[in-house]
Design a protein around this motif. Sequence first.
Motif, short mmCIF file in Angstrom:
data_model
loop_
_atom_site.label_atom_id
_atom_site.label_comp_id
_atom_site.label_asym_id
_atom_site.label_seq_id
_atom_site.Cartn_x
_atom_site.Cartn_y
_atom_site.Cartn_z
N GLU A 177 0.38 -1.16 -0.16
CA GLU A 177 0.00 -0.15 0.18
C GLU A 177 0.86 1.30 0.31
OE1 GLU A 177 -3.33 -0.29 -0.85
OE2 GLU A 177 -3.14 -2.31 -0.21
N CYS A 178 2.59 1.13 -0.20
CA CYS A 178 3.79 2.29 -0.19
C CYS A 178 3.10 3.08 -1.13
CB CYS A 178 4.76 2.25 0.02
SG CYS A 178 5.33 1.51 -1.34
N GLY A 179 2.53 2.60 -2.47
CA GLY A 179 2.39 3.63 -3.93
C GLY A 179 3.36 3.52 -4.94
N ARG A 180 4.41 2.57 -4.02
CA ARG A 180 5.41 2.13 -5.26
C ARG A 180 4.51 0.97 -6.10
NH1 ARG A 180 6.23 5.97 -7.37
NH2 ARG A 180 8.42 5.08 -8.14
N PRO A 181 5.51 1.18 -7.60
CA PRO A 181 5.37 -0.81 -7.88
C PRO A 181 5.58 -1.52 -7.39
CG PRO A 181 6.33 0.92 -9.53
CD PRO A 181 6.17 2.28 -8.44
N VAL A 182 5.02 -2.17 -7.26
CA VAL A 182 5.63 -4.18 -6.36
C VAL A 182 5.04 -5.26 -7.14
CG1 VAL A 182 5.40 -5.73 -4.52
CG2 VAL A 182 5.12 -2.85 -4.22
N THR A 183 6.13 -5.78 -7.44
CA THR A 183 5.90 -7.70 -8.07
C THR A 183 6.01 -8.31 -6.49
OG1 THR A 183 7.57 -6.12 -10.12
CG2 THR A 183 7.66 -8.76 -9.96
N LEU A 184 5.94 -9.19 -7.13
CA LEU A 184 6.00 -10.42 -6.53
C LEU A 184 5.86 -11.38 -6.95
CD1 LEU A 184 2.37 -10.28 -4.34
CD2 LEU A 184 4.62 -9.27 -4.15
N ALA A 185 7.17 -12.80 -6.71
CA ALA A 185 7.65 -14.17 -7.39
C ALA A 185 6.73 -14.78 -6.12
CB ALA A 185 8.72 -14.08 -7.34
N THR A 186 5.82 -15.35 -6.44
CA THR A 186 4.72 -16.17 -5.40
C THR A 186 5.16 -17.41 -5.46
OG1 THR A 186 2.97 -17.10 -6.85
CG2 THR A 186 3.08 -13.99 -5.76
N LEU A 187 4.70 -18.48 -4.86
CA LEU A 187 4.58 -19.67 -4.64
C LEU A 187 5.21 -20.86 -5.67
CD1 LEU A 187 4.28 -20.87 -1.30
CD2 LEU A 187 6.15 -20.73 -1.64
N GLU A 188 4.20 -19.99 -6.62
CA GLU A 188 3.38 -20.99 -8.22
C GLU A 188 3.88 -20.35 -9.00
OE1 GLU A 188 0.07 -20.24 -5.85
OE2 GLU A 188 1.32 -18.61 -5.75
N LEU A 189 5.07 -19.36 -8.99
CA LEU A 189 5.77 -18.67 -9.69
C LEU A 189 7.44 -19.53 -9.25
CD1 LEU A 189 8.71 -17.19 -10.64
CD2 LEU A 189 6.66 -17.24 -11.84
N THR A 190 7.94 -19.78 -8.28
CA THR A 190 8.73 -20.83 -7.78
C THR A 190 8.74 -21.74 -7.89
OG1 THR A 190 7.79 -20.70 -5.52
CG2 THR A 190 9.36 -17.98 -6.37
N ALA A 191 7.85 -22.58 -7.82
CA ALA A 191 7.34 -23.58 -7.80
C ALA A 191 7.87 -24.08 -9.56
CB ALA A 191 5.59 -24.20 -8.17
N GLN A 192 8.01 -23.65 -10.55
CA GLN A 192 8.13 -24.07 -11.85
C GLN A 192 9.92 -24.28 -11.66
OE1 GLN A 192 6.39 -21.04 -14.92
NE2 GLN A 192 5.16 -20.48 -13.05
#
Length: 306
Positions: A177-192
């Motif tokens: 919620e800080c207002g800057r762009p946030v990118t997430l690598a979640t478990l579904e991505l890292t499972a690959q």
Amino acid sequence: MTRRVCVIDTDPGTDDAVALWLALASPELDVRLVTVAGGNVGLGHTLRNARAIVGLAGQAVPIVAGAEGPLLGAFRSETQVHGADGLAGVALPEGPPATPGIAADAIRALLRAEVGVTLIGIGPATNLALALATEPALIDRVAEIVLMTGAWSEGNITASAEFNAWSDPEALAMLLECGRPVTLATLELTAQALVTRERIDALRAAGGGACLDATARIMSGVPPSRRFAHRGHPLHDPCAIAWLIDPTLFTHRDVHVHVECGGVARGRTVVDRWDRSGLAPNARLLDTLDAEGFFSLLTERLAALP
């Protein structure tokens, strides 16, 4: 090539070690600061590990200790995966001494000195949240926040929560919620990014120095996951680094993410992948990974380290 000035906030951690080596080996990233929290193991271990990892790479990057636990609640480590020492029992030479100070202060000092800093979080988000919450005027100096955290299906520490998000959900909510762009690598991505025996053998075959050898030994020391029928284990944190080095390895979508901060679902990241809520996106979700390209990048870069 314009190098991306970045801070890496970490809790080494087996996959953190590989992520740090990948970042330090990549000319696209100008790693100005490594900050350390308790997470995978306690702060005493994570700080020692971070020093050893950076030292083995032959780099002179300030390493500053930070939060021992979350903003709220109790600290809990994850030694079943990472071992009691955090590095799956792989001993590394003693690294350079830590830089005196507190992680949040060091992050703020860098933001005062630089505009357009990328904050990379591959552990609990406590240090990053403390830095931004205590001097909000610096938030506009952040270019992007990239986090390995969360899951949109099931968790790996509770039925619904991923470990980093669960460790400090209040801190994660602040970053979202800080207002800057946030990118997430979640478990579904890292499972690959599944580490298998064949991929460890290919890594060893590349030659290289002490960092690549330590990577292979650390990977071999992590127990195979029952989530993947014991075929291997996911390599979580380097995915966040790889996104910044070569985004063509990924697909992504913009989503709204809400973090549960209480009850049985504490740490769950509610990811609106299909815009069912109508809420404005507050994160970029990394969706798919070119796994062969990812492991090729990892091998190539780590083979160039000492």
